[in-house]
Structure formats: C-alpha cells, structure tokens
Design a protein around this motif. Structure first.
Motif, PDB file in Angstrom:
ATOM      1  N   UNK A  83       2.926  -5.568  15.490  1.00 38.87           N
ATOM      2  CA  UNK A  83       3.438  -6.926  15.479  1.00 38.87           C
ATOM      3  C   UNK A  83       4.126  -7.237  14.171  1.00 38.87           C
ATOM      4  N   UNK A  84       3.966  -8.465  13.706  1.00 33.50           N
ATOM      5  CA  UNK A  84       4.599  -8.929  12.457  1.00 33.50           C
ATOM      6  C   UNK A  84       3.564  -9.062  11.341  1.00 33.50           C
ATOM      7  N   UNK A  85       2.439  -8.400  11.496  1.00 33.11           N
ATOM      8  CA  UNK A  85       1.321  -8.595  10.575  1.00 33.11           C
ATOM      9  C   UNK A  85       1.531  -7.870   9.261  1.00 33.11           C
ATOM     10  N   UNK A  86       1.357  -8.586   8.155  1.00 31.96           N
ATOM     11  CA  UNK A  86       1.478  -8.003   6.825  1.00 31.96           C
ATOM     12  C   UNK A  86       0.205  -7.226   6.509  1.00 31.96           C
ATOM     13  N   UNK A  87       0.366  -5.988   6.037  1.00 33.77           N
ATOM     14  CA  UNK A  87      -0.788  -5.165   5.689  1.00 33.77           C
ATOM     15  C   UNK A  87      -1.461  -4.511   6.881  1.00 33.77           C
ATOM     16  N   UNK A 107      -7.025 -12.212  17.157  1.00 37.02           N
ATOM     17  CA  UNK A 107      -6.762 -10.787  17.349  1.00 37.02           C
ATOM     18  C   UNK A 107      -6.220 -10.220  16.039  1.00 37.02           C
ATOM     19  N   UNK A 108      -6.691  -9.040  15.673  1.00 33.05           N
ATOM     20  CA  UNK A 108      -6.273  -8.442  14.404  1.00 33.05           C
ATOM     21  C   UNK A 108      -4.837  -7.947  14.466  1.00 33.05           C
ATOM     22  N   UNK A 109      -4.489  -7.207  15.540  1.00 31.26           N
ATOM     23  CA  UNK A 109      -3.141  -6.646  15.698  1.00 31.26           C
ATOM     24  C   UNK A 109      -2.732  -6.770  17.160  1.00 31.26           C
ATOM     25  N   UNK A 110      -1.561  -7.304  17.403  1.00 30.13           N
ATOM     26  CA  UNK A 110      -0.958  -7.328  18.728  1.00 30.13           C
ATOM     27  C   UNK A 110       0.539  -7.536  18.549  1.00 30.13           C
ATOM     28  N   UNK A 111       1.291  -7.454  19.640  1.00 28.90           N
ATOM     29  CA  UNK A 111       2.712  -7.701  19.566  1.00 28.90           C
ATOM     30  C   UNK A 111       2.988  -9.209  19.531  1.00 28.90           C
ATOM     31  N   UNK A 112       4.252  -9.596  19.455  1.00 21.35           N
ATOM     32  CA  UNK A 112       4.593 -11.009  19.280  1.00 21.35           C
ATOM     33  C   UNK A 112       4.262 -11.855  20.502  1.00 21.35           C
TER      34      UNK A 112
END
Length: 458
Positions: free
Chosen positions: A136-140, A115-120
């Motif tokens: 979430x915690x995703x950089x960029x 998944x590209x972006x989601x919560x923790x």
C-alpha cells in the motif's frame, strides 16, 4: 451421497459456455464450472474430488488471466469469508480468505485497531491480496507478507497444512505472492496495529527534487503513516507528494470509515475527462493545488477504506482503465524515471497519472518484487480494446520491463501478461526454485491460471 449433494449446493449451475473475465473485461476465458465453498472443509473436498485443472478467484482485480485458465474449475472464494478469531489485546486476527478488508475494518475499528498492511482499496479479498503479495502507501512497511503470522492452505492432494515463517517456511514463502500455484490459502492470521488520527500534508515540486525530499522528510519520519506522490502528465515534470502524519488535532471528518453509499458520479466524470484531453490533465495540477490546500485530519481507517467503485466504470466498449507497476531500488530512482517518461511519451500512452510509493524489502517470498527497498511506479492509463491497441501496449510494456530490469528492478505480475520468459526470469530470479516447489506440491499441475501457464517450467 450426502457429501456430493452438499458439494453441488455450493456449485453455481451455469449454462455452457462459462466465460470468466476480470475487471478490465480484456481477458475472456472459457472455464468448465464455478464452485463457491463456504468453509475450508468444502475446499478440501472440492480439490480431492476434482481431477482437472483448478483456478482460484476472488474479486478478479488482477488484469491478465491470473484467476482462470481454459476449462478449469474456478473456485470462487468470496463466500469463504468468516472471521475465525480476533484478539484485540494481542492485536491479531484470523480470517477466511474470501473476507474483504472492509469486513475486517468494520470489526476492528471499535477497538481502535487498524490493518497493518493492505492496498489502497478495501474491497479486495484477503486471499487475492495474499496471492499477489500486495502493498500500500504505508511508510516503513512493504509487501503484505511482512504482516502475516501464518496461513492455512489446501494442497493438491486435499491435505490441509499450516505455514508460517517458522512452520513449513518454504511453503509459506512460495504461497504468498504465488498466484495460487501451490494450493488454496483458506485462512490467514495477521498482525494488527493502532488506529490513529492523521493529518494530511502536501507539497508540489519538480520531479528532479523528489528523491531528496523523500529522503529528508519521509523516509525516516517516525510520524509518517501514509505517503504517495503523483507524477502529472502530459509533461511529467511536476509531482505532488502527499503524506499523512500522526497528530493530536481534532478530526475534520468525523466518520471513522469511508461511507459505503458515496456518490462517485462527479469523480467518474473527472476520470473520463482526464482520459480524453491533455488540457484536462494540465488543469488537474491547479485543481489539486486547491484540493490539497484544505486541512484534513482523519482516522487511519478512514484513509484505508476507499471503495474501488470510485474508479468505475473501469471497462467500456471503447477501452479500459488499466494499471501497470514497476519496482525500482531506491538508489535507482533518478536513473529510472527519465527513461520511464521517455517511453510513455514516445508511444503516446494515455496516462492519467503515475503514483510513486515506497516499500521495504520482502522477507523472502520466492516471487518477491521487492528484493531490496524499492520505489513503486504505478501507472494508471487507458487503452483501447482492439488487437492494434493491444499490440501497441505490448510494445511499450516490453520496453519498460527491459528498462526496469536494466536498473535491477522488476515489474508486477497481477497485470497483463506481456513479459517474455527471459524477462520474467530476470525480474524474478527465484522463479526456477518457485516452480520446483510447485512440482513437489502439485506434481500433476492441478492449480493453474494464465500466468502460471505462461511461465511454468514443467
């Protein structure tokens, strides 16, 4: 007659009164009934045939009545959970919004996709995540809207529409992050990305050093995938920055997803201890120093598949473990955090930790919390259940919201509904445009919940 029988099949017959509550158990709300549709067609018929208020619920991890209002029909989407299309070559998936992220991860992991972006946590429904525009915690990366290709949504008149950044874009940007105000999002198509091996790196430092550290080692690091930083109470002077970077090293944990049947009893005792003692909070820094000294190489999907059960029990008779979140333009970091800490200390808030994440600017949602690139300050604390306890939370929360607004920031809407109308409108300057769109799409105010009831400009 056949359809009515079919509809009743998907409606849970419960004795009155029906009380809806969220994960904190702090917001009991009497509702009229609960329906569990299993298809978009079911949702269309439910909305066409119900004349009263309708609320929408998924996992109920929002903490302020965002999934219910008095005497509403609550549409529970958890059985609307089918995978509709998956194209590994295009790195694209279409799901019904009652599906949760773990369900998606189990399907795409064998294709080495993520998944590209989601919560923790992976337990939350897709629909709930879209409704609050999670991050979430995703950089960029940033809010989930940045990874959504299109949605399908049922409007108040029962019509089904498709919306995307290019098709019905106004509705797209009103619905995502719109807390169910515009209709029921029943399907969503997402971009996926590669599953990669990640090595954990960690650094403890003074909070005064963090901003420069982030800019130098994280912000433009093309190998960084996850990043978050913990501020340690009760002194709030020390932080631990944790970053997961891509690697070719062999995994230290062989499983690709978090096991579903983990025993979290030890962690639950640690959380209870942290909430009961400042000494335990101080000891945590030493414990983390030992814990993070261990080498860890894991798959991206492993680090993205945490189970929220690790935090249970969230609600007890004596109190609840609760979240609040504040978003601050990145250049305001050093101006905001001292005031944040002063307010928490002044009011003796029982904070377990504050997690700092970074998010890119929102692409255009009307209730955007990231109007520019931001740092998110996620406060994890415990509060009591009495009216006196709630009044205390109201006082320090009001101060924090004012402080965030003073520094051109905002606060997150999935949590307790404390902000005044003026605070809400300052933090979300497109609120008027948002409610004007709602009037167009839902002129009789069918879609409601406590958040919308509080701030709706009807």
């Amino acid at each position: 007659m056949f359809f009515l029988l079919l509809l009743l099949k998907h409606t849970i017959p419960l004795a009155q009164p029906i009380i809806s509550n969220d994960i904190t158990q702090l917001n009991p709300i009497p509702i009229s009934d609960i329906a569990q549709p299993t298809s978009t067609a079911d949702v269309v018929e439910l909305i066409k045939n119900h004349t009263g208020p309708i609320s929408i619920a998924g996992g109920k991890y929002s903490m302020g009545g965002q999934t219910a209002t008095d005497n509403a029909l609550q549409i529970d989407i958890k059985k609307l959970n089918h995978i509709l299309a998956f194209d590994p070559k295009k790195k694209e998936i279409t799901v019904e919004t009652g599906a949760n992220w773990r369900q998606i991860q189990e399907l795409i992991d064998p294709y080495n996709l993520s998944v590209q972006i989601m919560q923790s946590y992976a337990d939350f429904t897709v629909g709930g995540s879209l409704s609050v525009n999670v991050h979430g915690r995703y950089v960029g990366e940033g809010p989930i809207i940045l990874s959504v290709k299109q949605i399908k949504m049922v409007l108040a008149d029962g019509s089904l529409i498709t919306a995307s950044p290019t098709e019905n874009p106004t509705i797209f940007y009103g619905a995502i992050g719109g807390y169910g105000a515009m209709g029921v999002i029943t399907e969503a198509t997402f971009n996926l990305t590669d599953n990669t091996l990640l090595k954990r790196t960690s650094q403890q430092m003074l909070i005064t050093q963090y901003y420069d550290y982030f800019q130098k080692y994280v912000n433009n690091n093309t190998h960084a995938v996850f990043h978050n930083t913990l501020i340690y109470p009760p002194d709030y002077k020390t932080v631990r920055a944790v970053t997961y970077v891509t690697t070719n090293e062999a995994p230290t944990i062989s499983v690709r997803l978090q096991p579903k049947d983990q025993d979290y009893s030890k962690l639950h005792k640690q959380i209870a201890l942290l909430s009961s003692s400042n000494l335990a909070k101080r000891f945590r820094k030493l414990y983390d120093r030992w814990q993070y000294s261990k080498k860890q190489v894991v798959w991206r999907n492993y680090e993205a598949s945490y189970n929220v059960a690790e935090l249970a029990p969230i609600a007890t008779k004596e109190g609840s473990f609760v979240l609040q979140e504040y978003f601050m333009p990145t250049d305001q970091f050093d101006n905001f955090y001292p005031q944040l800490i002063n307010i928490l200390r002044k009011h003796n808030v029982n904070v377990l930790n504050i997690s700092i994440r970074h998010a890119k600017k929102d692409s255009g949602s009307l209730l955007a919390w990231a109007k520019t690139d931001v740092f998110a300050f996620v406060i994890y604390y415990k509060q009591g259940v009495t009216s006196k306890d709630q009044q205390a939370v109201n006082r320090w929360t009001t101060e924090l919201i004012d402080t965030a607004i003073e520094h051109q920031g905002s606060y997150y809407l999935p949590y307790q509904i404390i902000a005044s109308q003026a605070q809400f409108e300052k933090a979300y300057p497109k609120a008027k445009q948002f409610f004007e769109l709602k009037k167009q799409l839902d002129p009789n105010n069918k879609f409601r919940n406590k958040l919308l009831d509080r701030y709706a400009q009807y």
